[in-house]
Design a protein around this motif. Structure first.
Motif, PDB file in Angstrom:
ATOM      1  N   THR A  25       0.821  -1.218   0.000  1.00 12.66           N
ATOM      2  CA  THR A  25       0.000   0.000   0.000  1.00 12.66           C
ATOM      3  C   THR A  25       0.850   1.261   0.000  1.00 12.66           C
ATOM      4  OG1 THR A  25      -0.130   0.000   2.415  1.00 12.66           O
ATOM      5  CG2 THR A  25      -1.889  -1.141   1.208  1.00 12.66           C
ATOM      6  N   GLY A  26       2.150   1.102  -0.219  1.00 12.89           N
ATOM      7  CA  GLY A  26       3.040   2.253  -0.234  1.00 12.89           C
ATOM      8  C   GLY A  26       3.702   2.509   1.107  1.00 12.89           C
ATOM      9  N   ALA A  27       3.551   1.586   2.072  1.00 14.84           N
ATOM     10  CA  ALA A  27       4.115   1.790   3.398  1.00 14.84           C
ATOM     11  C   ALA A  27       5.572   1.344   3.492  1.00 14.84           C
ATOM     12  CB  ALA A  27       3.283   1.037   4.437  1.00 14.84           C
ATOM     13  N   ARG A  28       6.002   0.426   2.630  1.00 13.10           N
ATOM     14  CA  ARG A  28       7.394  -0.059   2.693  1.00 13.10           C
ATOM     15  C   ARG A  28       8.348   1.048   2.250  1.00 13.10           C
ATOM     16  NH1 ARG A  28       9.024  -0.265  -2.307  1.00 13.10           N
ATOM     17  NH2 ARG A  28       7.677  -0.962  -4.011  1.00 13.10           N
ATOM     18  N   PRO A  29       9.668   0.873   2.556  1.00 10.73           N
ATOM     19  CA  PRO A  29      10.654   1.865   2.095  1.00 10.73           C
ATOM     20  C   PRO A  29      10.607   2.045   0.582  1.00 10.73           C
ATOM     21  CG  PRO A  29      11.636   0.384   3.698  1.00 10.73           C
ATOM     22  CD  PRO A  29      10.274  -0.178   3.378  1.00 10.73           C
ATOM     23  N   LEU A  30      10.678   3.276   0.150  1.00 10.31           N
ATOM     24  CA  LEU A  30      10.575   3.581  -1.274  1.00 10.31           C
ATOM     25  C   LEU A  30      11.875   3.300  -1.993  1.00 10.31           C
ATOM     26  CD1 LEU A  30       8.700   6.944  -0.911  1.00 10.31           C
ATOM     27  CD2 LEU A  30       7.787   4.922  -2.043  1.00 10.31           C
ATOM     28  N   ARG A  31      11.764   3.044  -3.284  1.00 13.56           N
ATOM     29  CA  ARG A  31      12.940   2.903  -4.146  1.00 13.56           C
ATOM     30  C   ARG A  31      12.854   3.998  -5.212  1.00 13.56           C
ATOM     31  NH1 ARG A  31      11.359  -2.755  -3.423  1.00 13.56           N
ATOM     32  NH2 ARG A  31      10.100  -2.625  -5.328  1.00 13.56           N
ATOM     33  N   ILE A  32      13.809   4.906  -5.184  1.00 13.33           N
ATOM     34  CA  ILE A  32      13.833   6.026  -6.117  1.00 13.33           C
ATOM     35  C   ILE A  32      15.042   5.905  -7.024  1.00 13.33           C
ATOM     36  CG2 ILE A  32      14.025   8.537  -6.335  1.00 13.33           C
ATOM     37  CD1 ILE A  32      12.506   8.824  -3.759  1.00 13.33           C
ATOM     38  N   GLY A  33      14.850   6.079  -8.309  1.00 11.47           N
ATOM     39  CA  GLY A  33      15.939   6.015  -9.273  1.00 11.47           C
ATOM     40  C   GLY A  33      16.170   7.354  -9.942  1.00 11.47           C
ATOM     41  N   ILE A  34      17.431   7.753 -10.049  1.00 12.84           N
ATOM     42  CA  ILE A  34      17.814   8.943 -10.812  1.00 12.84           C
ATOM     43  C   ILE A  34      18.521   8.442 -12.057  1.00 12.84           C
ATOM     44  CG2 ILE A  34      19.150  11.069 -10.845  1.00 12.84           C
ATOM     45  CD1 ILE A  34      18.946  11.136  -7.802  1.00 12.84           C
ATOM     46  N   LEU A  35      17.911   8.663 -13.203  1.00 11.21           N
ATOM     47  CA  LEU A  35      18.452   8.169 -14.467  1.00 11.21           C
ATOM     48  C   LEU A  35      19.035   9.336 -15.247  1.00 11.21           C
ATOM     49  CD1 LEU A  35      18.880   5.850 -16.417  1.00 11.21           C
ATOM     50  CD2 LEU A  35      16.546   6.184 -17.264  1.00 11.21           C
ATOM     51  N   ASN A  36      20.346   9.330 -15.416  1.00 13.13           N
ATOM     52  CA  ASN A  36      21.029  10.451 -16.047  1.00 13.13           C
ATOM     53  C   ASN A  36      21.449  10.107 -17.471  1.00 13.13           C
ATOM     54  OD1 ASN A  36      22.051  13.049 -16.208  1.00 13.13           O
ATOM     55  ND2 ASN A  36      23.286  12.863 -14.357  1.00 13.13           N
ATOM     56  N   ARG A  37      21.981  11.101 -18.163  1.00 11.32           N
ATOM     57  CA  ARG A  37      22.473  10.950 -19.527  1.00 11.32           C
ATOM     58  C   ARG A  37      23.928  11.414 -19.582  1.00 11.32           C
ATOM     59  NH1 ARG A  37      18.692  11.295 -23.823  1.00 11.32           N
ATOM     60  NH2 ARG A  37      20.130  12.633 -24.955  1.00 11.32           N
ATOM     61  N   ARG A  38      24.650  10.931 -20.579  1.00  8.22           N
ATOM     62  CA  ARG A  38      26.038  11.366 -20.752  1.00  8.22           C
ATOM     63  C   ARG A  38      26.178  12.411 -21.851  1.00  8.22           C
ATOM     64  NH1 ARG A  38      29.948   6.021 -20.097  1.00  8.22           N
ATOM     65  NH2 ARG A  38      29.055   5.278 -18.136  1.00  8.22           N
ATOM     66  N   GLY A  39      25.197  12.525 -22.698  1.00 10.96           N
ATOM     67  CA  GLY A  39      25.233  13.537 -23.746  1.00 10.96           C
ATOM     68  C   GLY A  39      24.522  14.791 -23.303  1.00 10.96           C
ATOM     69  N   GLY A  40      23.789  15.415 -24.226  1.00 13.76           N
ATOM     70  CA  GLY A  40      23.003  16.588 -23.876  1.00 13.76           C
ATOM     71  C   GLY A  40      21.905  16.253 -22.888  1.00 13.76           C
ATOM     72  N   ARG A  41      21.433  17.282 -22.188  1.00 22.56           N
ATOM     73  CA  ARG A  41      20.388  17.164 -21.172  1.00 22.56           C
ATOM     74  C   ARG A  41      20.836  16.346 -19.959  1.00 22.56           C
ATOM     75  NH1 ARG A  41      17.904  16.234 -25.923  1.00 22.56           N
ATOM     76  NH2 ARG A  41      17.252  14.093 -25.488  1.00 22.56           N
ATOM     77  N   ARG A  42      22.110  16.475 -19.619  1.00 24.59           N
ATOM     78  CA  ARG A  42      22.610  15.864 -18.385  1.00 24.59           C
ATOM     79  C   ARG A  42      22.041  16.587 -17.170  1.00 24.59           C
ATOM     80  NH1 ARG A  42      28.083  16.457 -17.233  1.00 24.59           N
ATOM     81  NH2 ARG A  42      28.018  18.348 -18.504  1.00 24.59           N
ATOM     82  N   ILE A  43      21.826  15.849 -16.101  1.00 24.22           N
ATOM     83  CA  ILE A  43      21.433  16.438 -14.823  1.00 24.22           C
ATOM     84  C   ILE A  43      22.723  16.782 -14.087  1.00 24.22           C
ATOM     85  CG2 ILE A  43      20.168  16.110 -12.676  1.00 24.22           C
ATOM     86  CD1 ILE A  43      18.477  14.012 -14.092  1.00 24.22           C
ATOM     87  N   LEU A  44      23.058  18.064 -14.028  1.00 21.27           N
ATOM     88  CA  LEU A  44      24.351  18.484 -13.496  1.00 21.27           C
ATOM     89  C   LEU A  44      24.458  18.289 -11.989  1.00 21.27           C
ATOM     90  CD1 LEU A  44      24.899  21.766 -15.549  1.00 21.27           C
ATOM     91  CD2 LEU A  44      25.785  19.481 -16.033  1.00 21.27           C
ATOM     92  N   ASN A  45      23.359  18.422 -11.280  1.00 22.42           N
ATOM     93  CA  ASN A  45      23.393  18.306  -9.821  1.00 22.42           C
ATOM     94  C   ASN A  45      22.853  16.963  -9.344  1.00 22.42           C
ATOM     95  OD1 ASN A  45      20.809  18.969 -10.668  1.00 22.42           O
ATOM     96  ND2 ASN A  45      20.327  20.135  -8.814  1.00 22.42           N
ATOM     97  N   GLU A  46      23.176  15.937 -10.075  1.00 24.52           N
ATOM     98  CA  GLU A  46      22.752  14.577  -9.739  1.00 24.52           C
ATOM     99  C   GLU A  46      23.143  14.199  -8.306  1.00 24.52           C
ATOM    100  OE1 GLU A  46      25.371  10.896 -10.594  1.00 24.52           O
ATOM    101  OE2 GLU A  46      24.134  11.169 -12.381  1.00 24.52           O
ATOM    102  N   LYS A  47      24.383  14.518  -7.906  1.00 25.52           N
ATOM    103  CA  LYS A  47      24.855  14.151  -6.565  1.00 25.52           C
ATOM    104  C   LYS A  47      24.106  14.904  -5.477  1.00 25.52           C
ATOM    105  CE  LYS A  47      29.519  12.739  -7.956  1.00 25.52           C
ATOM    106  NZ  LYS A  47      30.981  12.978  -7.775  1.00 25.52           N
ATOM    107  N   ASP A  48      23.734  16.154  -5.751  1.00 26.00           N
ATOM    108  CA  ASP A  48      22.959  16.917  -4.768  1.00 26.00           C
ATOM    109  C   ASP A  48      21.581  16.288  -4.565  1.00 26.00           C
ATOM    110  OD1 ASP A  48      24.977  18.844  -4.406  1.00 26.00           O
ATOM    111  OD2 ASP A  48      24.311  19.946  -6.164  1.00 26.00           O
ATOM    112  N   LEU A  49      20.945  15.910  -5.661  1.00 22.93           N
ATOM    113  CA  LEU A  49      19.638  15.258  -5.565  1.00 22.93           C
ATOM    114  C   LEU A  49      19.746  13.939  -4.809  1.00 22.93           C
ATOM    115  CD1 LEU A  49      18.326  15.803  -9.214  1.00 22.93           C
ATOM    116  CD2 LEU A  49      17.636  17.057  -7.165  1.00 22.93           C
TER     117      LEU A  49
END
Length: 454
Positions: free
Chosen positions: A294-318
């Motif tokens: 029901t959404g009570a267990r620990p969440l699993r969040i993924g940050i999916l980045n790119r190596r070309g254009g549209r990189r997420i520059l502050n990936e480590k901060d997030l």
């Protein structure tokens, strides 16, 4: 005797200097708190009510803070720093008030981060993103409600003579691939429609007809494309041919970039591919389903980045903020196999990613999971992968990283090839606070969705 006097006077001067320094720091804190209505944090609990007491050298009540040392003692610590953090927002958006907080920064793992379903969180000022616009979060809520009432008529998805053999079990259900491009996001646009057609025509054999580009398709060096071709053949029982004598259907224009005729079509495809390529993930998902998650267990969040254009520059901060409270996986698919991509998506409850081909795999996320898509200025297409997420039974939202209007700026960028290329190559630096708020909304939407699904 003279030396003794000098030592005493020197000691008194040192004590006086220390008292003046501490008093100055305390005064600054009190001044900041009065002027900006600041809430002071230390550890994981707000200690605003203890500021004045600790400044006078008394201990805070233990129930009000984890660290009960006097503030005068904290001020002498080399680890202490006082910083201001303006919560990122569009100043013109009155529904998203700008707030300021002061941080007592420590090295403990329990240092403040975001709090689920609370407006009280503190994180380090993001210097990387200082020159980037804050942008705005938009959540789309038109997810198909279930398989009982089809969200789209199948006749709006595919058209052609193939409908004439619907009741003839000796004929195959043939769906023709009509695109000239073989880039896998566009390949999947046709496959999801064909899949709904094949599901309606069972037990007729399912056939994908690729008249002129089958050889090129099989040679194309894209892990997702090659993996999906294997999935069609071995996991979904679809024959892929370059010619066929039975009448076929082809994709009809309109409706959405991606569309299944029924939500259960997406579920059947997802489960079959995950079971074939990521059996361990499939077993875990089945266990969670049996236990009625029901959404009570620990969440699993993924940050999916790119190596070309549209990189997420502050990936480590997030990652640094989010992982204080839940499991966070950071990945890019530059060299990832199709099985790795399927496994990644299957194991995430929330995925944060910039717009790009790597988002195609969201259809392998569990029902009710959430996608947060990030767009640079001048390149906002939420209707593309947003439709894939919604028709796959997911929750969807996006952040357009500009203070302007997304439709207008995207249209202007598309006027010239140079403008379009420039917009597509822009890197992204989403404000941490904005991302946290968006994730919180998707988490709550996921919980509500799970309760309705069970």
């Amino acid at each position: 005797m003279h030396r003794v006097k000098i030592v005493i006077i020197g000691s008194l001067l040192i004590v006086l200097a220390t008292l003046i320094s501490s008093s100055t720091k305390i005064h600054k804190i009190e001044s900041l708190r009065k002027k900006s209505s600041l809430t002071m944090f230390h550890g994981t609990v707000a200690v605003d009510s203890c500021i004045r007491l600790t400044a006078e050298g008394n201990d805070c009540n233990a129930s009000a803070a984890e660290d009960t040392r006097p503030l005068t003692q904290l001020l002498k610590s080399d680890r202490l720093s006082i910083e201001l953090h303006a919560r990122e927002t569009n100043a013109s958006n009155t529904d998203y008030p700008r707030t300021i907080a002061a941080k007592l920064a420590t090295n403990e793992s329990s240092s403040p981060g975001f709090r689920l379903f609370s407006d009280e969180y503190v994180d380090k000022p993001d210097r990387t993103c200082r020159d980037f616009p804050a942008g705005n979060f938009t959540r789309r809520r038109n997810r198909p409600s279930g398989s009982a009432s089809p969200p789209v008529s199948l006749h709006r998805l595919v058209k052609g003579e193939g409908w004439s053999t619907a009741n003839d079990t000796s004929k195959a259900a043939v769906c023709r691939y009509t695109l000239s491009t073989l880039h896998f996001p566009h390949f999947m646009q046709q496959i999801v429609r064909c899949w709904s057609f094949w599901q309606r025509r069972l037990p007729q054999p399912s056939v994908l007809l690729v008249p002129s580009t089958l050889d090129s398709m099989k040679r194309r060096q894209e892990n997702f494309l090659q993996g999906m071709l294997e999935a069609l053949t071995n996991a979904l029982n679809v024959s892929i041919v370059s010619n066929h004598t039975d009448p076929s259907v082809e994709i009809a224009d309109g409706v959405a970039a991606y569309a299944f005729a029924r939500l259960e079509d997406a579920v059947v495809l997802r489960n079959a591919v995950i079971s074939y390529f990521a059996p361990q993930a499939a077993a875990l998902l089945q266990k969670e389903k049996d236990e009625k998650d029901t959404g009570a267990r620990p969440l699993r969040i993924g940050i999916l980045n790119r190596r070309g254009g549209r990189r997420i520059l502050n990936e480590k901060d997030l990652q640094g903020v989010l992982q204080r409270h839940t499991d966070v996986t950071v990945a890019d698919f530059e060299k990832a196999s199709f099985a790795d991509q399927v496994s990644f998506y299957a194991m995430q409850d929330i995925v944060i990613s910039s717009h790009g081909a790597q988002v195609t795999g969201v259809l392998f996320m569990p029902t009710c999971a959430g996608l947060l898509e990030l767009f640079p200025q001048g390149y906002c297409l939420p209707q593309f992968f947003g439709s894939l997420a919604l028709y796959s039974g997911l929750e969807y939202g996006y952040i357009y990283l500009s203070d302007g209007k997304s439709d207008h700026e995207t249209k202007e960028a598309k006027r010239t090839l140079k403008g379009r290329i420039h917009a597509r190559k822009l890197d992204l630096c989403p404000p941490v606070g904005k991302v946290v708020d968006a994730v919180e909304q998707l988490i709550e939407a996921r919980r509500q969705c799970l309760r309705q699904t069970i």
